[in-house]
Enzyme design. Structure first.
Site, PDB file in Angstrom:
ATOM      1  N   CYS A 194       0.878  -1.184   0.000  1.00  0.00           N
ATOM      2  CA  CYS A 194       0.000   0.000   0.000  1.00  0.00           C
ATOM      3  C   CYS A 194       0.912   1.230   0.000  1.00  0.00           C
ATOM      4  O   CYS A 194       2.081   1.137  -0.379  1.00  0.00           O
ATOM      5  CB  CYS A 194      -0.960  -0.033   1.188  1.00  0.00           C
TER       6      CYS A 194
ATOM      7  N   CYS B 244      -1.223   0.634   7.406  1.00  0.00           N
ATOM      8  CA  CYS B 244      -2.650   0.307   7.557  1.00  0.00           C
ATOM      9  C   CYS B 244      -3.021  -0.932   6.737  1.00  0.00           C
ATOM     10  O   CYS B 244      -3.129  -2.035   7.277  1.00  0.00           O
ATOM     11  CB  CYS B 244      -3.537   1.484   7.159  1.00  0.00           C
ATOM     12  N   ARG B 245      -3.218  -0.744   5.424  1.00  0.00           N
ATOM     13  CA  ARG B 245      -3.795  -1.828   4.611  1.00  0.00           C
ATOM     14  C   ARG B 245      -2.871  -3.023   4.420  1.00  0.00           C
ATOM     15  O   ARG B 245      -3.283  -4.168   4.614  1.00  0.00           O
ATOM     16  CB  ARG B 245      -4.224  -1.267   3.247  1.00  0.00           C
ATOM     17  N   SER B 246      -1.636  -2.783   3.985  1.00  0.00           N
ATOM     18  CA  SER B 246      -0.795  -3.948   3.631  1.00  0.00           C
ATOM     19  C   SER B 246      -0.335  -4.765   4.846  1.00  0.00           C
ATOM     20  O   SER B 246      -0.305  -5.999   4.750  1.00  0.00           O
ATOM     21  CB  SER B 246       0.368  -3.561   2.719  1.00  0.00           C
TER      22      SER B 246
ATOM     23  N   ASN C  24       2.378   1.416   4.324  1.00  0.00           N
ATOM     24  CA  ASN C  24       2.700   0.135   4.980  1.00  0.00           C
ATOM     25  C   ASN C  24       2.463   0.216   6.492  1.00  0.00           C
ATOM     26  O   ASN C  24       3.183  -0.397   7.283  1.00  0.00           O
ATOM     27  CB  ASN C  24       4.142  -0.314   4.668  1.00  0.00           C
TER      28      ASN C  24
ATOM     29  N   ASP D 293      -7.825   3.718   1.118  1.00  0.00           N
ATOM     30  CA  ASP D 293      -6.965   4.204   2.200  1.00  0.00           C
ATOM     31  C   ASP D 293      -7.829   4.649   3.383  1.00  0.00           C
ATOM     32  O   ASP D 293      -8.648   5.566   3.241  1.00  0.00           O
ATOM     33  CB  ASP D 293      -6.165   5.393   1.642  1.00  0.00           C
TER      34      ASP D 293
HETATM   35  P1  4NP Z   1      -1.689   2.746   4.163  1.00  0.00           P
HETATM   36  O1  4NP Z   1      -2.296   4.113   4.777  1.00  0.00           O
HETATM   37  O2  4NP Z   1      -1.182   3.093   2.768  1.00  0.00           O
HETATM   38  O3  4NP Z   1      -2.860   1.836   4.119  1.00  0.00           O
HETATM   39  O4  4NP Z   1      -0.582   2.320   5.103  1.00  0.00           O
HETATM   40  C1  4NP Z   1      -1.539   5.283   4.818  1.00  0.00           C
HETATM   41  C2  4NP Z   1      -0.733   5.545   5.899  1.00  0.00           C
HETATM   42  C3  4NP Z   1       0.024   6.713   5.949  1.00  0.00           C
HETATM   43  C4  4NP Z   1      -0.046   7.620   4.909  1.00  0.00           C
HETATM   44  C5  4NP Z   1      -0.858   7.352   3.811  1.00  0.00           C
HETATM   45  C6  4NP Z   1      -1.600   6.185   3.763  1.00  0.00           C
HETATM   46  N1  4NP Z   1       0.693   8.807   4.946  1.00  0.00           N
HETATM   47  O5  4NP Z   1       0.642   9.582   3.980  1.00  0.00           O
HETATM   48  O6  4NP Z   1       1.409   9.043   5.930  1.00  0.00           O
END
Ligand code: 4NP
Length: 172
Positions: A24, A29-31, A27, A142
């Site tokens: 994602c 939340c989702r992945s 790294n 997201d």
């Molecule tokens: P993820 O969510 O891609 O599912 O881990 C996010 C976590 C942090 C950020 C963006 C998406 N960020 O921009 O910090």
């Protein structure tokens, strides 16, 4: 949107060892949640020796961090203990992994753009193509700026998609 299991999955299912990288943006939340859900399904099926599962992010700003507290909480409530430490995707991931599973279209386009051969490009697939329910969703969205329902939706999509991914990767 029509969803189809990518052709490469049938080839990967023939391997004695299957290596999957979930990707994602951050790294956190989702992945890492996808990694936790898939690991749990693989453990339940007693297939730990056949699968290698990891996750990574396109953005390296959270490198070293545990998953977001909200993601850990929602996952824990469903029995998943997320202990992965965030890391950025690296070029060697294309050599190591058989499937590189993108959570959304931006992740998919960026990963395909990083691939240096057509074979590596084919390894990059979309998580949503494995999801059988949730016709209203065209990606794993997201949840970072969402409330609790965003994290619950991510887990719902991942449980559905990982179950179907594992079914399609059963030893043949
Ligand atoms: P993820 O969510 O891609 O599912 O881990 C996010 C976590 C942090 C950020 C963006 C998406 N960020 O921009 O910090």
């Amino acid at each position: 949107m029509t969803r189809e299991i990518p052709d490469i999955v049938e080839e990967v299912a023939k391997k004695s060892k299957v290596k999957i990288l979930f990707v994602c943006l951050g790294n956190i939340c989702r992945s890492p949640a996808a990694e936790g859900v898939m690991r749990s399904l693989v453990d339940e099926a007693g297939l730990q020796d056949r699968f290698e599962i990891d996750s990574a992010g396109l953005y390296g700003g959270h490198a070293g961090d545990l998953p977001d507290r909200r993601m850990r909480l929602h996952a824990f409530q469903r029995g998943y203990n997320l202990v992965h430490h965030s890391r950025q995707v690296r070029m060697s991931d294309f050599d190591k992994f058989d499937l590189i599973v993108a959570m959304d279209h931006s992740n998919f386009d960026r990963l395909r753009g990083m691939a240096s051969t057509l074979d590596d490009e084919r390894k990059v697939v979309r998580m949503i193509d494995f999801v059988q329910g949730f016709p209203q969703c065209d990606c794993v969205p997201d949840p970072y700026y969402d409330g609790a329902e965003g994290f619950e939706l991510v887990l719902d999509l991942l449980e559905d998609g990982c179950r179907n991914m594992l079914k399609n990767l059963m030893p043949v």
